[in-house]
Design an enzyme around this catalytic site. Structure first.
Site, mmCIF file in Angstrom:
data_model
loop_
_atom_site.group_PDB
_atom_site.id
_atom_site.type_symbol
_atom_site.label_atom_id
_atom_site.label_comp_id
_atom_site.label_asym_id
_atom_site.label_seq_id
_atom_site.Cartn_x
_atom_site.Cartn_y
_atom_site.Cartn_z
ATOM 1 N N LYS A 27 62.447 -38.174 -64.660
ATOM 2 C CA LYS A 27 63.114 -38.789 -65.373
ATOM 3 C C LYS A 27 62.397 -40.242 -66.030
ATOM 4 O O LYS A 27 62.544 -40.462 -67.297
ATOM 5 C CB LYS A 27 64.496 -39.532 -64.836
ATOM 6 N N CYS A 854 47.505 -3.152 -51.486
ATOM 7 C CA CYS A 854 48.747 -2.379 -51.507
ATOM 8 C C CYS A 854 49.771 -3.053 -50.715
ATOM 9 O O CYS A 854 50.693 -2.241 -50.426
ATOM 10 C CB CYS A 854 48.256 -1.147 -51.137
ATOM 11 N N TYR A 874 42.886 -4.677 -58.991
ATOM 12 C CA TYR A 874 44.309 -4.460 -59.267
ATOM 13 C C TYR A 874 45.258 -4.712 -57.991
ATOM 14 O O TYR A 874 44.700 -4.899 -57.198
ATOM 15 C CB TYR A 874 44.436 -2.661 -59.461
HETATM 16 P P1 ADP Z 1 71.362 -37.946 -63.023
HETATM 17 O O1 ADP Z 1 70.128 -37.846 -62.593
HETATM 18 O O2 ADP Z 1 72.440 -37.680 -62.065
HETATM 19 O O3 ADP Z 1 71.435 -37.591 -64.427
HETATM 20 P P2 ADP Z 1 71.265 -40.422 -64.221
HETATM 21 O O4 ADP Z 1 70.474 -41.508 -63.617
HETATM 22 O O5 ADP Z 1 70.793 -39.863 -65.291
HETATM 23 O O6 ADP Z 1 71.559 -39.579 -63.151
HETATM 24 O O7 ADP Z 1 72.638 -41.470 -64.711
HETATM 25 C C1 ADP Z 1 73.976 -40.778 -64.326
HETATM 26 C C2 ADP Z 1 74.686 -41.341 -65.673
HETATM 27 O O8 ADP Z 1 74.561 -42.597 -65.745
HETATM 28 C C3 ADP Z 1 74.387 -40.537 -66.796
HETATM 29 O O9 ADP Z 1 75.221 -40.169 -67.319
HETATM 30 C C4 ADP Z 1 73.559 -41.489 -67.477
HETATM 31 O O10 ADP Z 1 73.251 -41.184 -68.830
HETATM 32 C C5 ADP Z 1 74.332 -42.713 -67.071
HETATM 33 N N1 ADP Z 1 73.318 -44.143 -67.304
HETATM 34 C C6 ADP Z 1 72.034 -44.125 -66.600
HETATM 35 N N2 ADP Z 1 71.726 -45.497 -66.734
HETATM 36 C C7 ADP Z 1 72.485 -46.058 -67.731
HETATM 37 C C8 ADP Z 1 72.367 -47.046 -68.581
HETATM 38 N N3 ADP Z 1 71.209 -47.778 -68.368
HETATM 39 N N4 ADP Z 1 73.325 -47.547 -69.367
HETATM 40 C C9 ADP Z 1 74.397 -46.603 -69.492
HETATM 41 N N5 ADP Z 1 74.444 -45.371 -69.025
HETATM 42 C C10 ADP Z 1 73.611 -45.146 -67.989
HETATM 43 MG MG MG Z 2 70.994 -38.003 -65.935
#
Ligand code: ADP
Ligand code: MG
Ligand code: MG
Length: 903
Positions: A27, A854, A874
């Site tokens: 991420k 094998c 192989y």
């Molecule tokens: P996951 O790994 O479960 O997708 P995320 O970290 O992406 O978790 O976050 C969960 C939700 O919160 C997602 O829908 C994401 O887009 C939203 N989200 C995360 N950070 C923010 C932020 N800074 N502002 C608005 N929405 C957020």
């Molecule tokens: Mg997410």
């Protein structure tokens, strides 16, 4: 772990990039990549996996972390012009987990960190919206309470439901500021009673507690289970992302959505996704309110829609792959919150790979890295027969393909329990959550009545390659009463249902299954060029052609009869790497073998062998004909002789009963004596393989004669037999020399009798540690080696497979002693290292030594890569695995340093 003094534990989004997944998690690395692409990403920073490792090892954050976080937070505050939790104008952030591989069980994201009794008023003022501020605050307490403080989430949900019921409304957007204010009070009370502490009012404390929770979530049971399943190492740790908040819950001109750049089920380009107005975070996938298809965003907010389409194209061209995306629109301004190369079905993987080649985005070598043998294997599963009479129950979203039939169960516990006792089950839920993971693994298929293509059930099932239909709305699932109702039909727990993950259809009862089109294609019953060949078959055909073009490893089949050999040939086998001869001694011929074993005199023995010879010869004639022009490795008799004799108890009873009747059966008595004589404590390590050939005169030479005569007969018939004679279980070169001499003599005799210049290669299996250790000597008497990695694994580990797999392998897997059974994927460090050194020693003695494997490992994707790497010629595997081995051999040859993570 690197104890670098200048080690940096925090990276601003502007400092990272997509290749830093090890350090920043998937991420974080992708947030940085999007930031650097100039896409609208809310500013933030990432705490590295290294920091997490320190925390997990020492139980405490690294000493420098606090200050580093402070410095980055300061910078963020400067950029945003407000301070975290500042009373009159608060900066709010989300704290998000993110490991290298996306993984269930990690801490759920906490949004709106920085809100407090004080700053909630500031937020209301800042946004000019009091309702919004209190909605954000109640969400914070709810999420923080549940994920950081460990309060049962249902308590918050129940309170929310009550508030809605009291007001006689059904959706959360109908609650006003006053309602939400009340709810916040209640939520805080829940926290106080359940967690034994007040909800923290200090914004930095909120943030720090959330960060530690993320670290700790690396070791939840769910995360551990998933890592074991997916073979993800347990010591990678997770990163933590701190991201400034943007708000999709600021009214109808705001919202949040998810999207794919292509359909993850078919690979087709188009607009795939869901959008929810006036919502935050997970609302869009949680099924709280009804989402609209992404295409509808065009009429809701044309400007943001156009910008999103543009960004999706940028991302596809940049990542050169299907991406999935999370975004939020705050008062008409689009923000990108996540992207990653998206999960896809096996069929889509093949289609997308060839589509991207056609678009000129990737080349053929890269296309090979975009698919894998496991996906191909999945495409070879059978499907439901369209012509079968079916009773359609309902229809949902085809979330993960396959045809699953099983008994309906409505909870994870029952799914696991029933599947342990051998039942096939379909797990039916309204929607799944991470607590259902065990049940999902145990089930044949998963069926939910809510949620879309991006719901938990859909995403996890696709990842596991498990059949799944989700969002089948007609189903009324009643988990309490363990039943579901569909338009008046009731399905009780235990009733059979059939779930078609390729069409989304759900049927009552058991629907018969038919072979997959991919198998039809491999069988030669469907041609990729034919008009009715579907896109998938065409894509598979193209990818297989790339693989065959680049691979160095040849692929042979383990096949014992002409029928299997012919199928193997259709599937692309380039020979037979293992023909076991033991089955040729069973059935009606068992009696002849009994005679051989019971023979008292040379005459009796020779007579028995003479009777077996023509039978054996005919087997080989058929096999050589089926594999004309291709090598066929025939292994001389390997298993212990008692396998050909009656069961000892049965025979004892028979003899005892006969005695009681004074009805002596001479043959049974002799047989019983033989059975006792041949009884072994450890047959696996007893009289078998080459040892049989050495102590039973005439046995191996009879087999060699049958092979030689069959080959001669084929040559007379203008065929091209390429027989290779393989001696099993050799431990020392002397054994091989004796058998070899005898064999050569027999071959010379056949040559003389037939006047045909026979060429038969003689070689051995390497399946004992001693053979591997003395491979240099053994190669003097062997023209080829075939690594018998099943027995080699048994003897290297001292495991008797049949005994250990059932008794303690689960414990070993659970304790992480190995991530996968060494009988499934070759143990590179142990068994593999013996293979590697035997290859080197063997080639040093005899440079043109032919080398193959094998064991069952020959069809296992990871093992195939290993065999490629150590330089075998192989691999040989069961006929059905041949396409998988061909593909993986191609992938191994085409692998590049810049290879993408196919996980
Ligand atoms: P996951 O790994 O479960 O997708 P995320 O970290 O992406 O978790 O976050 C969960 C939700 O919160 C997602 O829908 C994401 O887009 C939203 N989200 C995360 N950070 C923010 C932020 N800074 N502002 C608005 N929405 C957020
Ligand atoms: Mg997410
Ligand atoms: Mg063996």
């Amino acid at each position: 772990m690197s104890e670098n003094k200048d080690q940096k534990f925090v990276y601003d989004f502007t400092e990272g990039n997509k290749d830093l997944k090890d350090l920043l998690g998937g991420k974080g690395a992708n947030l940085a990549e999007m930031t650097n692409l100039g896409l609208p990403v809310p500013p933030g920073f990432t705490i590295t996996t290294e920091a997490c490792k320190v925390y997990l090892e020492s139980g405490d954050e690294p000493a420098e972390l606090r200050d580093e976080v402070s410095a980055h937070l300061d910078a963020l505050e400067q950029k945003m012009g407000k301070k975290l939790g500042q009373a009159d104008n608060p900066l709010l952030v989300s704290v998000r987990s993110g490991a290298k591989f996306s993984m269930p069980g990690m801490m759920d994201t906490v949004l709106n960190i920085g809100l407090s009794d004080e700053s909630v008023a500031g937020l209301a003022q800042q946004a000019g919206d009091e309702r919004f501020a209190w909605d954000s605050y109640r969400r914070l307490i709810q999420m923080f309470g549940k994920t950081v403080l460990g309060v049962d989430g249902e308590l918050f949900e129940d309170a929310l439901e009550e508030a809605k019921a009291a007001k006689k409304v059904t959706v959360d957007t109908d609650l006003d500021a006053a309602d939400l204010k009340k709810l916040v009070k209640q939520f805080k009370k829940i926290v106080k009673t359940e967690a034994g502490r007040d909800f923290p009012q200090d914004p930095r404390e909120q943030m720090d507690l959330a960060i530690c929770s993320v670290f700790e979530s690396w070791n939840t049971d769910r995360a551990k289970l998933y890592r074991r399943q997916e073979r993800i190492p347990g010591d990678l740790g997770t990163a933590v992302n701190i991201c400034s908040m943007v708000f999709g819950n600021l009214g109808p001109d705001s919202g949040t959505g998810v999207a794919f750049t292509r359909d993850p089920a078919s690979g087709h380009q188009g607009v795939y996704g869901d959008y929810l107005q006036n919502a935050q975070g997970e609302d869009v996938v949680a099924g709280i309110r009804n989402t609209v298809p992404l295409a509808d965003l065009e009429s809701i907010d044309k400007k943001s829609y156009d910008q999103l389409m543009q960004i999706m194209e940028t991302l596809e061209n940049h990542y050169k792959d299907l991406c999935d995306i999370e975004f939020t629109i705050e008062r008409g301004q689009l923000w990108m919150l996540q992207t990653r190369v998206g999960k896809r079905t096996a069929g889509a993987a093949f289609r997308i790979a060839t589509q991207l080649v056609d678009q000129g985005l990737i080349d053929e070598a890269e296309a090979l890295q975009r698919v894998n043998g496991a996906q191909l294997a999945q495409l070879m599963f059978p499907r439901f027969d369209d012509r079968a009479k079916t009773e359609l129950l309902g229809r949902g979203i085809a979330a993960s393909p396959g045809a699953a039939v099983g008994k309906a169960v409505f909870d994870s516990y029952t799914a696991v329990k029933w599947s342990r006792s051998g039942e096939k089950v379909i797990l039916i839920r309204r929607e799944t959550n991470p607590d259902d993971l065990d049940g999902m693994i145990a089930a044949e298929g998963i069926l939910t009545s809510r949620g879309g293509k991006t719901s938990h059930a859909a995403v996890v099932a696709r990842g596991m390659g498990k059949t799944c239909v989700c969002g089948a709305e007609e189903l009324e699932v009643d988990t309490k009463r363990r039943r579901m109702t569909v338009n008046g039909t009731v399905i009780e727990e235990g009733d059979l249902v059939s779930v078609d993950g390729s069409t989304g259809k759900v049927y009552k009862g058991e629907v018969p299954v038919v072979p997959s089109p991919v198998v039809e294609y491999f069988e030669g019953r469907m041609h990729a060029g034919a008009d009715d060949a579907d896109e998938l078959v065409q894509a598979v055909h193209r990818i297989m052609a790339y693989a065959d073009r680049v691979r160095r490893l040849r692929v042979r089949a383990n096949a014992d009869n002409a029928e299997d050999a012919l199928r193997a040939r259709r599937f692309g086998a380039q020979g037979i790497g293992l023909c076991r001869t033991e089955h040729m001694f069973l059935g009606e011929r068992r009696e002849m073998v009994e005679k051989l074993i019971l023979a008292d005199t040379d005459d009796e023995r020779e007579e028995a062998l003479r009777a077996l010879l023509p039978q054996q010869k005919q087997d080989f004639v058929e096999l050589f004909e089926a594999m004309d022009g291709l090598p066929v490795t025939v292994r001389l008799l390997d298993p212990p002789l008692h396998e050909f004799l009656p069961d000892i108890t049965e025979l004892s009873v028979r003899v005892a009963l006969a005695e009681a009747r004074k009805d002596h059966n001479e043959n049974d008595l002799r047989l019983l004596q033989a059975v006792h004589r041949l009884h072994e404590q450890n047959p696996m390590l007893g009289l078998r393989g080459v040892r049989l050939g050495l102590v039973i005169p005439g046995l191996f030479t009879m087999q060699v004669r049958a092979i030689a005569e069959a080959a001669a007969q084929r040559i007379e018939a203008k065929g091209d037999p390429r027989a290779e004679i393989m001696i099993p279980l050799v431990g020392t070169v002397q054994e091989l020399e004796i058998v070899r001499e005898e064999a050569e003599q027999v071959i010379a005799e056949v040559r003389q009798q037939t006047g045909i210049d026979l060429k038969l290669a003689l070689g051995t299996m390497i399946e004992l540690p001693r053979a591997a250790l003395t491979a240099g000597q053994i190669a003097e008497a062997a023209e080829f080696f075939s690594f018998g990695t099943n027995d080699l694994t048994q003897t290297v580990w001292g495991f008797s497979r049949d005994d250990v797999e059932a008794s303690f392998f689960t414990a070993y897997l659970e304790k992480g002693i190995f991530g996968v059974s060494p009988f499934e994927t070759i143990d590179k460090d142990g068994v593999g290292s013996l293979v590697r050194s035997a290859v080197e020693a063997g080639r040093a003695t005899r440079p043109d030594l032919k080398l193959g494997v094998c064991g069952e490992h020959g069809g296992d994707p990871e093992s195939v890569h290993f065999f490629h790497e150590v330089g075998l010629d192989y691999v040989s595997c069961s006929p059905f695995r041949i396409p998988v081995a061909r593909l993986e051999a191609g992938r191994a040859a085409a692998v590049r340093t810049t290879g993408s993570d196919s996980r």
